[in-house]
Write a protein that holds these residues in place. Structure first.
Motif, short mmCIF file in Angstrom:
data_model
loop_
_atom_site.label_atom_id
_atom_site.label_comp_id
_atom_site.label_asym_id
_atom_site.label_seq_id
_atom_site.Cartn_x
_atom_site.Cartn_y
_atom_site.Cartn_z
N GLY A 255 0.81 -1.20 0.00
CA GLY A 255 0.00 0.00 0.00
C GLY A 255 0.84 1.25 0.00
N ASN B 253 -11.96 5.19 -1.75
CA ASN B 253 -10.80 4.97 -0.90
C ASN B 253 -10.98 5.73 0.41
OD1 ASN B 253 -8.40 3.55 -2.43
ND2 ASN B 253 -9.42 4.86 -3.92
N HIS C 210 -8.91 6.88 3.31
CA HIS C 210 -7.50 7.03 3.68
C HIS C 210 -7.33 7.33 5.17
CE1 HIS C 210 -5.99 7.07 -0.47
NE2 HIS C 210 -7.11 7.70 -0.76
N ARG D 106 -7.78 1.97 4.03
CA ARG D 106 -6.35 2.09 4.27
C ARG D 106 -6.01 2.00 5.76
NH1 ARG D 106 -3.64 1.62 -0.65
NH2 ARG D 106 -4.86 2.70 -2.25
N TYR E 147 -6.91 -3.03 4.78
CA TYR E 147 -5.48 -2.89 5.04
C TYR E 147 -5.17 -3.10 6.52
CZ TYR E 147 -3.79 -1.29 0.50
OH TYR E 147 -3.42 -1.24 -0.81
#
Length: 646
Positions: free
Chosen positions: A277, A413, A415, A436, A459
């Protein structure tokens, strides 16, 4: 390979009248002659050249030798002109010979003297002195062959282009020291060549490209330092304290280089590219509250009618008191989001909105559709990395259908911060939703499909809660990424009552590095990784179970149309299916929990090595919180759950 002239008749122009290559005019103020246009070659042209004609099955230590042999068969040894290009000057030269083993050309200055430099300081005398110092030999990749219509020098121009591209884009300074057990083309050339063209064709996120270039620069710099340290040790035979210090420094540099090389290989490998990542939009700053402290409701109408305005006022704008409510109207959703500050709300009226841009949401805002998701559609047009990027502390998106086309990254996404996705439909293109590190996703009552990668990527160090969702027709359903690395904490995962079905691969996949006990199996499978999997049983593949004791009775009963036996059989099927789904949920929870426990053991071992023999388990525990209940896994191509080892 067959190096006869016939084998080259479709590769170059040796047997054809006239050139088959284009020409290009050099940039600059000096009137240089035109040169061959060779830097536009397609992937398969370079692939074929390196595999069939140049490198074949050579080892890393044999690369230079194979290239020299190739050049000796196709390069004109003399009689052609070229422009010698460096970072500071360009000069026209004539080639009078070739040193194939050194991959260099023997040149002399052409007449008339044509030279262009940044500061104009390279005169004829200066260039003569420079060539004398170089013994008139310069690297072939620094030459651009002057255009010739006859076709006689086509293969020369192409050969030099292949050498130039190889040393610029493929070769790494540490390749020659790699083990020679594997085919160099398969191990290094092909993945790097594919990555180069994936980048050119915008199939790799720009953030990942930047990360790769930074990693490559760091690795080259550290490797050069490592070579200097190693050379200083080898040239000094004394067993002094300074040499011991140098050895320790060399080992540290070597370890850093190996780590960077591993990360580079992950990005170069298309199967593992997204295991590594990268942090993105770290510099995206939230606006915070408005200077006035007011919170605004932004309305995006496809077409505004009196009736729609009345309904909006009743349901959304003025449910109680609306005297101080500030309302702004926008033509498209992207403009409305860009105008938001902390605490704002965006209401999108029914319609099909086509946007060309990225929704970057850095503040805590609410984005909701007024109506059913199929009535409020936001479609992305044009190439781009992403669709929605969320970094706000508390973002809510509801009642929308998001449609993605021609994309590089996933549809959404997360983040940083927390993003809540409720009652939405997501039609994906590449991957689906990415959570993430240190981000949090709550997704409920939503439908996600069409991802060419995973529907949801989780993640390390993130938190993901999936409630009552459908995830289907993707490459993989849910992908949980490696969290055994010491730099990452275990993710927190909650999956309750989701329907995960009709995915090409597995319903849920855990990606993690291969352990020592599994290394033998991994090496037997090659370098691309191996799968450990738990297949769906017949109950999840729509076949009914039977029991020997009831088989005859049911067969006879079916001829006599006895409804009681049919009811019993249906009840038996339901029980078996429920039991199997419970086992699938338990299996996923157990394996994820066991991997988390392994992470905890590794952490304890590191603390012990550092001298911390007594530690509070509550403080040091990094075990994953896993809750997997009531999920249904049906018709997934490879099964409900798999582990990918790399």
């Amino acid at each position: 390979s067959d190096w006869s002239a016939d084998s080259w008749s479709d590769y170059g122009s040796r047997d054809k009248p006239g050139t088959t290559l284009g020409r290009t005019v050099p940039d600059g103020n000096v009137l240089f002659p035109d040169i061959f246009h060779t830097d536009h070659l397609l992937f398969y042209e370079r692939f074929r050249a390196y595999q069939d004609y140049i490198l074949a099955d050579c080892k890393a230590s044999e690369v230079k030798q194979f290239i020299a042999e190739y050049l000796g068969k196709v390069l004109e040894p003399s009689g052609w002109q070229a422009i010698w290009r460096t970072d500071v000057f360009e000069v026209l030269v004539g080639v009078v010979g070739v040193n194939f083993s050194a991959l260099k050309a023997v040149v002399q200055l052409s007449e008339p003297f044509l030279c262009e430099s940044q500061d104009g300081s390279f005169t004829l005398e200066c260039m003569r002195e420079l060539l004398e110092l170089k013994e008139h030999q310069i690297l072939l990749q620094e030459l651009w062959v002057v255009y010739d219509e006859s076709g006689e020098f086509d293969q020369t121009a192409l050969a030099i282009e292949h050498v130039r591209f190889f040393y610029r884009c493929i070769w790494r300074t540490w390749d020659e020291e790699e083990e020679d057990e594997f085919d160099y083309f398969v191990r290094c050339v092909e993945p790097r060549l594919r990555l180069h063209y994936d980048v050119l064709e915008h199939r790799v996120p720009s953030g990942l490209v930047v990360d790769y270039q930074n990693l490559l620069s760091q690795c080259e710099e550290l490797y050069e330092k490592f070579l200097n340290v190693r050379n200083s040790i080898s040239s000094n035979d004394s067993d002094s304290e300074a040499e011991n210090v140098s050895m320790v420094e060399g080992l540290k540099l070597y370890d850093k280089v190996e780590r960077l090389k591993q990360k580079l290989k992950l990005i170069e490998n298309p199967l593992l590219r997204y295991v590594f990542g990268y942090q993105k939009y770290g510099s995206l700053q939230a606006k915070g509250l408005r200077p006035t402290g007011a919170k605004v409701t932004h309305v995006v109408p496809w077409t505004m009618t009196a009736g729609l305005l009345h309904l909006l006022a009743r349901d959304k704008l003025c449910p109680e008191s609306c005297e101080d409510l500030e309302i702004q109207f926008h033509r498209d959703p992207l403009a409305a989001v860009n105008a938001c500050y902390e605490g704002d709300r965006v209401i999108i009226c029914p319609g099909h909105y086509v946007v060309d841009g990225v929704f970057c949401i850095a503040d805590s805002v609410e984005l909701e559709g007024y109506g059913l998701p199929d009535d409020v559609v936001i479609e992305k047009q044009g190439k781009g990395d992403n669709f929605f990027d969320c970094t706000g502390a508390n973002i809510k998106i509801s009642n929308l259908k998001l449609v993605q086309h021609d994309a590089v990254e996933g549809i959404l996404n997360v983040h940083h911060g927390k993003t809540t996705l409720e009652n939405c439909v997501l039609q994906c293109e590449t991957t689906g939703i990415t959570v993430r590190t240190s981000a949090e996703l709550l997704m409920k009552n939503s439908d996600l499909y069409g991802a060419k990668g995973a529907g949801v990527e989780i993640y390390p160090g993130s938190a993901c809660t999936l409630l009552h969702n459908g995830i289907h027709h993707c490459k993989e359903g849910i992908l949980v990424k490696n969290f055994l690395d010491e730099d990452y904490e275990a993710p927190k995962i909650t999956m309750v009552n989701n329907m995960i079905h009709n995915n090409e691969g597995y319903g849920v996949v855990l990606v993690r590095p291969v352990m020592a006990s599994e290394m033998k199996d991994a090496s037997a499978q090659g370098t691309k990784g191996i799968f450990l999997f738990f297949e769906e049983t017949p109950t999840t593949r729509n076949t009914q179970p039977t029991q020997a004791g009831d088989e005859t009775a049911c067969a006879e009963g079916s001829r006599q149309e006895q409804p009681g036996c049919v009811t019993d059989e249906l009840e038996l099927y339901k029980r078996a299916e429920t039991s199997e789904q419970t086992e699938n949920n338990s299996e996923i929870a157990n394996v994820l929990g066991a991997t988390s426990a392994k992470k905890s053991q590794m952490h304890k071992k590191r603390l012990s090595e550092l001298g911390f023999t007594e530690a509070d388990d509550n403080l040091m525990s990094q075990e994953m919180f896993v809750s997997v209940e009531g999920n249904q896994f049906k018709w997934n191509g490879k099964g409900s759950f798999g582990i990918f080892l790399f």
